[in-house]
Design a protein around this motif. Sequence first.
Motif, PDB file in Angstrom:
ATOM      1  N   LEU A 272       0.818  -1.212   0.000  1.00  0.00           N
ATOM      2  CA  LEU A 272       0.000   0.000   0.000  1.00  0.00           C
ATOM      3  C   LEU A 272       0.849   1.257   0.000  1.00  0.00           C
ATOM      4  N   LEU A 273       2.044   1.157   0.592  1.00  0.00           N
ATOM      5  CA  LEU A 273       2.964   2.299   0.617  1.00  0.00           C
ATOM      6  C   LEU A 273       3.852   2.358  -0.628  1.00  0.00           C
TER       7      LEU A 273
ATOM      8  N   GLU B 112      10.417  -2.542   0.691  1.00  0.00           N
ATOM      9  CA  GLU B 112      11.182  -2.827   1.909  1.00  0.00           C
ATOM     10  C   GLU B 112      10.794  -4.175   2.501  1.00  0.00           C
ATOM     11  N   VAL B 113       9.516  -4.544   2.356  1.00  0.00           N
ATOM     12  CA  VAL B 113       9.043  -5.844   2.830  1.00  0.00           C
ATOM     13  C   VAL B 113       8.428  -6.574   1.652  1.00  0.00           C
TER      14      VAL B 113
ATOM     15  N   VAL C 151       3.422   2.682   9.612  1.00  0.00           N
ATOM     16  CA  VAL C 151       1.982   2.729   9.903  1.00  0.00           C
ATOM     17  C   VAL C 151       1.479   4.170   9.992  1.00  0.00           C
ATOM     18  N   LYS C 152       2.308   5.065  10.489  1.00  0.00           N
ATOM     19  CA  LYS C 152       1.909   6.472  10.543  1.00  0.00           C
ATOM     20  C   LYS C 152       1.747   7.054   9.145  1.00  0.00           C
ATOM     21  N   ALA C 153       2.688   6.716   8.266  1.00  0.00           N
ATOM     22  CA  ALA C 153       2.626   7.249   6.904  1.00  0.00           C
ATOM     23  C   ALA C 153       1.369   6.788   6.185  1.00  0.00           C
ATOM     24  N   LEU C 154       1.026   5.507   6.318  1.00  0.00           N
ATOM     25  CA  LEU C 154      -0.171   4.997   5.648  1.00  0.00           C
ATOM     26  C   LEU C 154      -1.434   5.585   6.265  1.00  0.00           C
ATOM     27  N   SER C 155      -1.439   5.745   7.573  1.00  0.00           N
ATOM     28  CA  SER C 155      -2.594   6.338   8.251  1.00  0.00           C
ATOM     29  C   SER C 155      -2.827   7.768   7.791  1.00  0.00           C
ATOM     30  N   LEU C 156      -1.771   8.548   7.679  1.00  0.00           N
ATOM     31  CA  LEU C 156      -1.906   9.932   7.245  1.00  0.00           C
ATOM     32  C   LEU C 156      -2.308  10.025   5.777  1.00  0.00           C
ATOM     33  N   ARG C 157      -1.854   9.076   4.960  1.00  0.00           N
ATOM     34  CA  ARG C 157      -2.206   9.113   3.544  1.00  0.00           C
ATOM     35  C   ARG C 157      -3.711   8.928   3.350  1.00  0.00           C
ATOM     36  N   TYR C 158      -4.275   7.966   4.090  1.00  0.00           N
ATOM     37  CA  TYR C 158      -5.690   7.650   3.882  1.00  0.00           C
ATOM     38  C   TYR C 158      -6.598   8.079   5.031  1.00  0.00           C
ATOM     39  N   ARG C 159      -6.036   8.806   6.007  1.00  0.00           N
ATOM     40  CA  ARG C 159      -6.815   9.345   7.119  1.00  0.00           C
ATOM     41  C   ARG C 159      -7.659   8.259   7.788  1.00  0.00           C
ATOM     42  N   CYS C 160      -6.990   7.170   8.178  1.00  0.00           N
ATOM     43  CA  CYS C 160      -7.694   6.067   8.814  1.00  0.00           C
ATOM     44  C   CYS C 160      -6.765   5.414   9.837  1.00  0.00           C
ATOM     45  N   ILE C 161      -7.323   4.529  10.646  1.00  0.00           N
ATOM     46  CA  ILE C 161      -6.513   3.733  11.558  1.00  0.00           C
ATOM     47  C   ILE C 161      -5.812   2.649  10.757  1.00  0.00           C
ATOM     48  N   VAL C 162      -4.549   2.395  11.073  1.00  0.00           N
ATOM     49  CA  VAL C 162      -3.808   1.307  10.436  1.00  0.00           C
ATOM     50  C   VAL C 162      -3.392   0.309  11.509  1.00  0.00           C
TER      51      VAL C 162
END
Length: 527
Positions: A384-385, A389-390, A409-420
Amino acid sequence: MISDFDLTLYLVTDSQMVPKTKTLAQMVKEAIEGGVTIVQLREKTTETNDFITLAKSIQQVTKKHNVPLLINDRIDVALAIDADGVHIGQDDMPLDMARRLLGNKKIIGVSVKSSGEAIDAIKGGADYLGIGTCFDTATKQVSEGDLRGPVGIREIWQAALDTGGDKPVRAVTIGGVNTYNAVHVLHCTRAQTPESRALDGIAVVSAIMAASDPRDAAKTLRKQINFALCESWLAKQQRLLRNESSRHAEATVRQAVVDVFTQVRISSSQRALIQHITNSVVTNDSANTCLALGGSPIMATSDIEQKDLAPAISALLINIGTIDQEHLKGMRAAMREAQLYNTPIVLDPVAIGASEFRKTLVHGFLRDFGVHVIKGNAGEIASLLDTKEVQMRGVDSLGSGFADPVAAVKALSLRYRCIVVMTGVVDYVSDGITTFSVHNGHFMQGCITGSGCMVGTSVATFVQAVAHQDPLVGALAGVVAINLAAEHAARRPDVKGPGTFRQAFFDEMYNIAPDDIHSEMQIRRLS
């Protein structure tokens, strides 16, 4: 610069959509009565004299209701009827020339589709921006490259705010925004500022102009907009709470997790209905997980019944482990209805990195509908990012994971404005501001098929209780509860291997108690 006008629900007219039984003026009147706050008269092919006549009829309505009337493109028409202002595009009269003709007491809005255009419009003194195009729309031809989606709209909005200086920056977005996606659009386009600045509103055409009842359509849109703005305020308050001293915030969240768990278990006589559109491998296990933890599962996959089911659903879990065209139709229909009722959606992007089809599918879900929670392993989060790396092999994540899992997890959460929620030996849960690690769980979970999917069910079962107050706590409760059940099951003397563990796992989901959560929960605040 004019600032005392309301952009909350911005109507752009299209006389081609008006039914034969009504006039455009009647449609505008009913829309204003339903909650429209500003009107733009857009007539691309009407002759000047006819345009002026039509504009006067609309102006009678808007003046009576004290709603500003703007004219699209045609400054001559705006001057002829003394309209409240104009809206101009990139190919229309230059902003500085329009301002000289209209003066400083008239509203001038500018359409922008890039950060550069937004910055130029703000520096040029535009009173507001119309940022587009959000989604595809039937009202005009839009090339694929010009479709921004909520994330792209947010990037333009952020650039405009960063450029604003001492002038207030205001904006709406336009393009395919309707009652089903308004909350998602307003939530996901919030800029990353201390006050989490939202757009001032949304601009719509067909959502009202093509409605059989424009008054009712406007009322529904206003309800969704109000909900989105209220939700943003609540989220801000929860973030402020968690950003107190680290010790106090962690203690507060620990107690909140216990409270949410207790709330769901006490409410088991009136169980929350958790809809699953999930993979065929785990359907039975997911249903039993939901029941054991205190929810009520419904495994409804047909697109035909989603409209009827939606009012009763407390949370929707979408798991793409096994997908076919019928399931895909059901997923899209269910997510569309869930957004209308502001029902929390948990997305499990199983094996997203295995094929371009899965990646395109998930990115489409996130663009068109948005979700409250993304739950995945490290490989799925990496996909998703768009980072290598993985790596993944099928549904499994390979290697040791991210070097900095908190940043991921912070980067993905901020991108989609949701809990990850990122699962693994250690689980990570983030809302983009605050991140917790969860150290409960047992290696035996990895020895049975579908244990990760069960985590998705657990998260959905608990997050629904606090989805619009503090979904981070709800997600943490779901992760902690199922991981503690695994620990309890693994240490039972009757567990000899994966088969007996699976049986004991369900028993312990059912038996886990609030006191267990309180005394055995192992969470750490990391940011």
